[in-house]
Design a protein around this motif. Structure first.
Motif, PDB file in Angstrom:
ATOM      1  N   GLU A  57      39.448  17.157 -26.861  1.00 34.50           N
ATOM      2  CA  GLU A  57      40.214  15.907 -26.888  1.00 34.50           C
ATOM      3  C   GLU A  57      40.117  15.211 -25.528  1.00 34.50           C
ATOM      4  O   GLU A  57      39.900  14.002 -25.463  1.00 34.50           O
ATOM      5  CB  GLU A  57      41.687  16.179 -27.224  1.00 34.50           C
ATOM      6  CG  GLU A  57      41.916  16.806 -28.570  1.00 34.50           C
ATOM      7  CD  GLU A  57      41.715  15.835 -29.710  1.00 34.50           C
ATOM      8  OE1 GLU A  57      42.059  14.641 -29.570  1.00 34.50           O
ATOM      9  OE2 GLU A  57      41.192  16.260 -30.752  1.00 34.50           O
ATOM     10  N   ASP A  58      40.273  15.959 -24.453  1.00 39.24           N
ATOM     11  CA  ASP A  58      40.182  15.376 -23.113  1.00 39.24           C
ATOM     12  C   ASP A  58      38.788  14.814 -22.857  1.00 39.24           C
ATOM     13  O   ASP A  58      38.634  13.755 -22.254  1.00 39.24           O
ATOM     14  CB  ASP A  58      40.526  16.404 -22.034  1.00 39.24           C
ATOM     15  CG  ASP A  58      42.002  16.763 -22.019  1.00 39.24           C
ATOM     16  OD1 ASP A  58      42.810  16.021 -22.615  1.00 39.24           O
ATOM     17  OD2 ASP A  58      42.345  17.793 -21.401  1.00 39.24           O
ATOM     18  N   LEU A  59      37.770  15.531 -23.296  1.00 33.10           N
ATOM     19  CA  LEU A  59      36.401  15.044 -23.115  1.00 33.10           C
ATOM     20  C   LEU A  59      36.176  13.751 -23.886  1.00 33.10           C
ATOM     21  O   LEU A  59      35.538  12.823 -23.383  1.00 33.10           O
ATOM     22  CB  LEU A  59      35.393  16.103 -23.576  1.00 33.10           C
ATOM     23  CG  LEU A  59      35.281  17.357 -22.719  1.00 33.10           C
ATOM     24  CD1 LEU A  59      34.349  18.357 -23.384  1.00 33.10           C
ATOM     25  CD2 LEU A  59      34.783  17.009 -21.335  1.00 33.10           C
ATOM     26  N   LEU A  60      36.703  13.680 -25.097  1.00 32.57           N
ATOM     27  CA  LEU A  60      36.518  12.488 -25.911  1.00 32.57           C
ATOM     28  C   LEU A  60      37.208  11.268 -25.307  1.00 32.57           C
ATOM     29  O   LEU A  60      36.654  10.175 -25.285  1.00 32.57           O
ATOM     30  CB  LEU A  60      37.046  12.720 -27.326  1.00 32.57           C
ATOM     31  CG  LEU A  60      36.244  13.674 -28.197  1.00 32.57           C
ATOM     32  CD1 LEU A  60      37.000  13.978 -29.483  1.00 32.57           C
ATOM     33  CD2 LEU A  60      34.885  13.093 -28.498  1.00 32.57           C
ATOM     34  N   PHE A  61      38.404  11.466 -24.805  1.00 33.12           N
ATOM     35  CA  PHE A  61      39.173  10.339 -24.299  1.00 33.12           C
ATOM     36  C   PHE A  61      38.873  10.011 -22.844  1.00 33.12           C
ATOM     37  O   PHE A  61      39.363   9.024 -22.327  1.00 33.12           O
ATOM     38  CB  PHE A  61      40.671  10.580 -24.504  1.00 33.12           C
ATOM     39  CG  PHE A  61      41.048  10.606 -25.957  1.00 33.12           C
ATOM     40  CD1 PHE A  61      40.863   9.487 -26.746  1.00 33.12           C
ATOM     41  CD2 PHE A  61      41.551  11.749 -26.542  1.00 33.12           C
ATOM     42  CE1 PHE A  61      41.184   9.507 -28.095  1.00 33.12           C
ATOM     43  CE2 PHE A  61      41.879  11.771 -27.886  1.00 33.12           C
ATOM     44  CZ  PHE A  61      41.698  10.648 -28.658  1.00 33.12           C
ATOM     45  N   SER A  62      38.040  10.819 -22.188  1.00 29.21           N
ATOM     46  CA  SER A  62      37.687  10.525 -20.798  1.00 29.21           C
ATOM     47  C   SER A  62      36.503   9.578 -20.726  1.00 29.21           C
ATOM     48  O   SER A  62      36.106   9.169 -19.654  1.00 29.21           O
ATOM     49  CB  SER A  62      37.359  11.825 -20.050  1.00 29.21           C
ATOM     50  OG  SER A  62      36.140  12.368 -20.536  1.00 29.21           O
ATOM     51  N   GLY A  63      35.919   9.251 -21.845  1.00 31.98           N
ATOM     52  CA  GLY A  63      34.778   8.342 -21.853  1.00 31.98           C
ATOM     53  C   GLY A  63      33.512   8.993 -21.343  1.00 31.98           C
ATOM     54  O   GLY A  63      32.622   8.326 -20.849  1.00 31.98           O
ATOM     55  N   GLY A  64      33.440  10.296 -21.410  1.00 35.87           N
ATOM     56  CA  GLY A  64      32.248  11.002 -20.964  1.00 35.87           C
ATOM     57  C   GLY A  64      32.354  11.544 -19.563  1.00 35.87           C
ATOM     58  O   GLY A  64      31.562  12.374 -19.144  1.00 35.87           O
ATOM     59  N   ALA A  65      33.310  11.073 -18.793  1.00 33.33           N
ATOM     60  CA  ALA A  65      33.478  11.569 -17.435  1.00 33.33           C
ATOM     61  C   ALA A  65      34.284  12.851 -17.486  1.00 33.33           C
ATOM     62  O   ALA A  65      35.393  12.881 -17.987  1.00 33.33           O
ATOM     63  CB  ALA A  65      34.193  10.545 -16.574  1.00 33.33           C
ATOM     64  N   VAL A  66      33.719  13.896 -17.003  1.00 30.38           N
ATOM     65  CA  VAL A  66      34.396  15.184 -17.001  1.00 30.38           C
ATOM     66  C   VAL A  66      35.135  15.330 -15.681  1.00 30.38           C
ATOM     67  O   VAL A  66      34.563  15.142 -14.615  1.00 30.38           O
ATOM     68  CB  VAL A  66      33.395  16.339 -17.184  1.00 30.38           C
ATOM     69  CG1 VAL A  66      34.110  17.670 -17.155  1.00 30.38           C
ATOM     70  CG2 VAL A  66      32.634  16.157 -18.477  1.00 30.38           C
ATOM     71  N   ALA A  67      36.397  15.643 -15.762  1.00 33.34           N
ATOM     72  CA  ALA A  67      37.204  15.780 -14.555  1.00 33.34           C
ATOM     73  C   ALA A  67      36.751  16.980 -13.745  1.00 33.34           C
ATOM     74  O   ALA A  67      36.400  18.017 -14.280  1.00 33.34           O
ATOM     75  CB  ALA A  67      38.674  15.938 -14.929  1.00 33.34           C
ATOM     76  N   ALA A  68      36.772  16.797 -12.442  1.00 35.00           N
ATOM     77  CA  ALA A  68      36.423  17.893 -11.546  1.00 35.00           C
ATOM     78  C   ALA A  68      37.563  18.900 -11.542  1.00 35.00           C
ATOM     79  O   ALA A  68      38.714  18.550 -11.776  1.00 35.00           O
ATOM     80  CB  ALA A  68      36.192  17.365 -10.143  1.00 35.00           C
ATOM     81  N   PRO A  69      37.253  20.160 -11.277  1.00 36.95           N
ATOM     82  CA  PRO A  69      38.320  21.143 -11.225  1.00 36.95           C
ATOM     83  C   PRO A  69      39.315  20.804 -10.118  1.00 36.95           C
ATOM     84  O   PRO A  69      38.948  20.204  -9.118  1.00 36.95           O
ATOM     85  CB  PRO A  69      37.596  22.460 -10.925  1.00 36.95           C
ATOM     86  CG  PRO A  69      36.178  22.134 -10.700  1.00 36.95           C
ATOM     87  CD  PRO A  69      35.955  20.707 -11.028  1.00 36.95           C
TER      88      PRO A  69
END
Length: 116
Positions: A57-69
């Motif tokens: 869900e987070d990946l889908l709603f981030s617009g493709g940008a993956v959050a850094a740890p």
């Protein structure tokens, strides 16, 4: 740009997520086989490893940008050194310059289809 095979793996992963099925290499491969889509054997493995323990869900709603740890907390000190303050300022300036550069590149006129 993604290849057809990569897109097929993405769609398979989305189908599994939608059906609340664990995204594994075997599950991805099963969907691809059912759809009669042939991909290199390593792609389902890569996608399964990449998506393991990720919140889709987070990946889908981030617009493709993956959050850094999240950064690990630094050792507690009573006062930050002046060197650290200067480095933070330099880092902030670099980020602002990069952002301006990207904005300028986006604004650049590449010409239109019907420009003569």
């Amino acid at each position: 740009m993604a290849t057809k095979e990569e897109l097929a793996c993405v769609y398979a992963a989305l189908i599994l997520h939608d059906d609340k099925i664990a995204i594994t290499k075997d599950a991805i491969q099963a969907i691809l086989t059912a759809a009669n889509v042939k991909v290199p054997a390593y792609l389902p493995v890569l996608f399964a490893k990449m998506l393991a323990n990720k919140n889709i869900e987070d990946l889908l709603f981030s617009g493709g940008a993956v959050a850094a740890p999240a950064p690990v907390a630094a050792a507690a000190s009573s006062e930050p050194s002046h060197k650290d303050d200067k480095k933070k300022g330099d880092d902030k300036k670099k980020k602002e310059e990069e952002k301006k550069k990207v904005e300028e590149e986006e604004e650049q006129d590449l010409g239109g289809l019907f420009d003569f």
